[in-house]
Design an enzyme around this catalytic site. Sequence first.
Site, PDB file in Angstrom:
ATOM      1  N   CYS A 196       0.827  -1.204   0.000  1.00 22.97           N
ATOM      2  CA  CYS A 196       0.000   0.000   0.000  1.00 22.97           C
ATOM      3  C   CYS A 196       0.863   1.257   0.000  1.00 22.97           C
ATOM      4  O   CYS A 196       0.627   2.194  -0.764  1.00 22.97           O
ATOM      5  CB  CYS A 196      -0.922  -0.012   1.218  1.00 22.97           C
ATOM      6  SG  CYS A 196      -1.863   1.507   1.446  1.00 22.97           S
ATOM      7  N   CYS A 214      10.012 -25.454  15.004  1.00 23.10           N
ATOM      8  CA  CYS A 214       8.769 -24.945  15.587  1.00 23.10           C
ATOM      9  C   CYS A 214       8.029 -26.047  16.341  1.00 23.10           C
ATOM     10  O   CYS A 214       7.532 -25.838  17.455  1.00 23.10           O
ATOM     11  CB  CYS A 214       7.867 -24.384  14.496  1.00 23.10           C
ATOM     12  SG  CYS A 214       8.599 -23.088  13.481  1.00 23.10           S
ATOM     13  N   CYS A 261       8.798 -27.150  20.140  1.00 21.54           N
ATOM     14  CA  CYS A 261       8.143 -26.450  21.246  1.00 21.54           C
ATOM     15  C   CYS A 261       6.625 -26.610  21.208  1.00 21.54           C
ATOM     16  O   CYS A 261       5.996 -26.794  22.244  1.00 21.54           O
ATOM     17  CB  CYS A 261       8.480 -24.966  21.213  1.00 21.54           C
ATOM     18  SG  CYS A 261      10.199 -24.583  21.604  1.00 21.54           S
ATOM     19  N   HIS A 262       6.043 -26.510  20.008  1.00 20.50           N
ATOM     20  CA  HIS A 262       4.589 -26.414  19.901  1.00 20.50           C
ATOM     21  C   HIS A 262       3.879 -27.746  19.673  1.00 20.50           C
ATOM     22  O   HIS A 262       2.657 -27.773  19.541  1.00 20.50           O
ATOM     23  CB  HIS A 262       4.223 -25.420  18.801  1.00 20.50           C
ATOM     24  CG  HIS A 262       4.667 -24.023  19.113  1.00 20.50           C
ATOM     25  ND1 HIS A 262       3.982 -23.192  19.976  1.00 20.50           N
ATOM     26  CD2 HIS A 262       5.753 -23.328  18.692  1.00 20.50           C
ATOM     27  CE1 HIS A 262       4.617 -22.038  20.066  1.00 20.50           C
ATOM     28  NE2 HIS A 262       5.693 -22.092  19.305  1.00 20.50           N
ATOM     29  N   ARG A 308       7.619 -12.070  15.762  1.00 16.71           N
ATOM     30  CA  ARG A 308       7.559 -13.244  16.633  1.00 16.71           C
ATOM     31  C   ARG A 308       8.251 -14.438  15.973  1.00 16.71           C
ATOM     32  O   ARG A 308       9.007 -15.167  16.617  1.00 16.71           O
ATOM     33  CB  ARG A 308       6.093 -13.575  16.930  1.00 16.71           C
ATOM     34  CG  ARG A 308       5.851 -14.871  17.709  1.00 16.71           C
ATOM     35  CD  ARG A 308       6.334 -14.775  19.130  1.00 16.71           C
ATOM     36  NE  ARG A 308       7.712 -15.231  19.277  1.00 16.71           N
ATOM     37  CZ  ARG A 308       8.381 -15.247  20.406  1.00 16.71           C
ATOM     38  NH1 ARG A 308       7.822 -14.800  21.512  1.00 16.71           N
ATOM     39  NH2 ARG A 308       9.626 -15.682  20.469  1.00 16.71           N
ATOM     40  N   CYS A 333      11.594 -16.440  17.184  1.00 17.36           N
ATOM     41  CA  CYS A 333      11.602 -17.893  17.400  1.00 17.36           C
ATOM     42  C   CYS A 333      12.815 -18.532  16.730  1.00 17.36           C
ATOM     43  O   CYS A 333      13.454 -19.412  17.303  1.00 17.36           O
ATOM     44  CB  CYS A 333      10.314 -18.518  16.862  1.00 17.36           C
ATOM     45  SG  CYS A 333       8.874 -18.231  17.911  1.00 17.36           S
TER      46      CYS A 333
END
Length: 260
Positions: free
Chosen positions: A106, A170, A173-174, A216, A220
Site C-alpha cells: 500500500c 517450531c 516447542c509447539h 515473533r 523464534c
Amino acid sequence: MRPYALYGLAAILLALSFALAQEVDPREEAKRQKELLLQTGGILPTELIVAQGEELFFRKGPSGKTMAECDFGLGKGVLEGAAARLPRYFLDTGKVEDLDSRIVTCMTRVQGFKPQEVKRSEVVAVAFYIASKSTGHRIQVRLLFPEERALYALGEQLFYARSGARDVGCATCHVTYVGRRAGVLPYADVLGKDQSWTHWPAYRYSNDQAWTMQDRIRACYGNIAHPQPALYSTPILALELFLAYNNNGALVEEWPAFVR
C-alpha cells in the site's frame, strides 16, 4: 511521534516485576502486568501505538493518497475484520500477502513511497491500527488459490523441520514439548488449540517492544539458534499462512494483544 516516551518508567517497573515472576502462568502474569501498567501509566502502550498507526493510515503519501485508498482484502478502505482474513492471495500483486507485507504494498504502490522510505516502526504501528479493527472477529483464512496452497505446504514443512545449531524447530516447542520447557527454550502452547495466532500483533512487556507475527517468527528462529528469515520473506509468509489456517475459527479477543 514516539509513543514509548510516555511509559518508560512503567516499562522499568514491569521489567523488574517480570524478573520476579518467571514461573507464573504467562496469561495470568500478562493480566497482572497490564493492570499494573494501567495503574502506573494510566494508558496501555497498545493504545498509543494504535493511535500512531491511525495517524499514519490517514497520512497522505507522495501520491497524495492515504491508506484508505488501499484494499486489504475486503475492498478499498474496509478494515473491519480484514486482518482476521490474512494472509491471502491478492490479484493486484499476484502473490500471497500478510498484514505487514500488504501495508508495504500500500505504501509503495498506492501512496508512492520508495521502498527505502518505508520504516519498519511505521509498518508495525499501522498493523496495530488495522488489527484493532478485527477484535471480536474470528480467524477466517482460506486456501482457494494455488499460490495459497503451495505456500501453506511450504509453511507446514518449515514448521516440522529441525535445523540450526540445536537441531530443533517450531514443532519441538509447539508439539513435542507443549506446556513445558524444551531445554533453554520457553514454555510453549499447542498449535491450533492455544489460538496462538490471535496473540499477535502484540505489545511484549518483557522487552518493551511492539511485535507483529513477523517479529515473533524471527525471534523464534533466534531462540533455536537459526539464522532469522528476512522481514516480508517467503519463509515467514509461509509459516504465517500455516499457523493462521490452523487457527481458523479462533476468536480475536483483543488485537493488538498484551503478552509476555
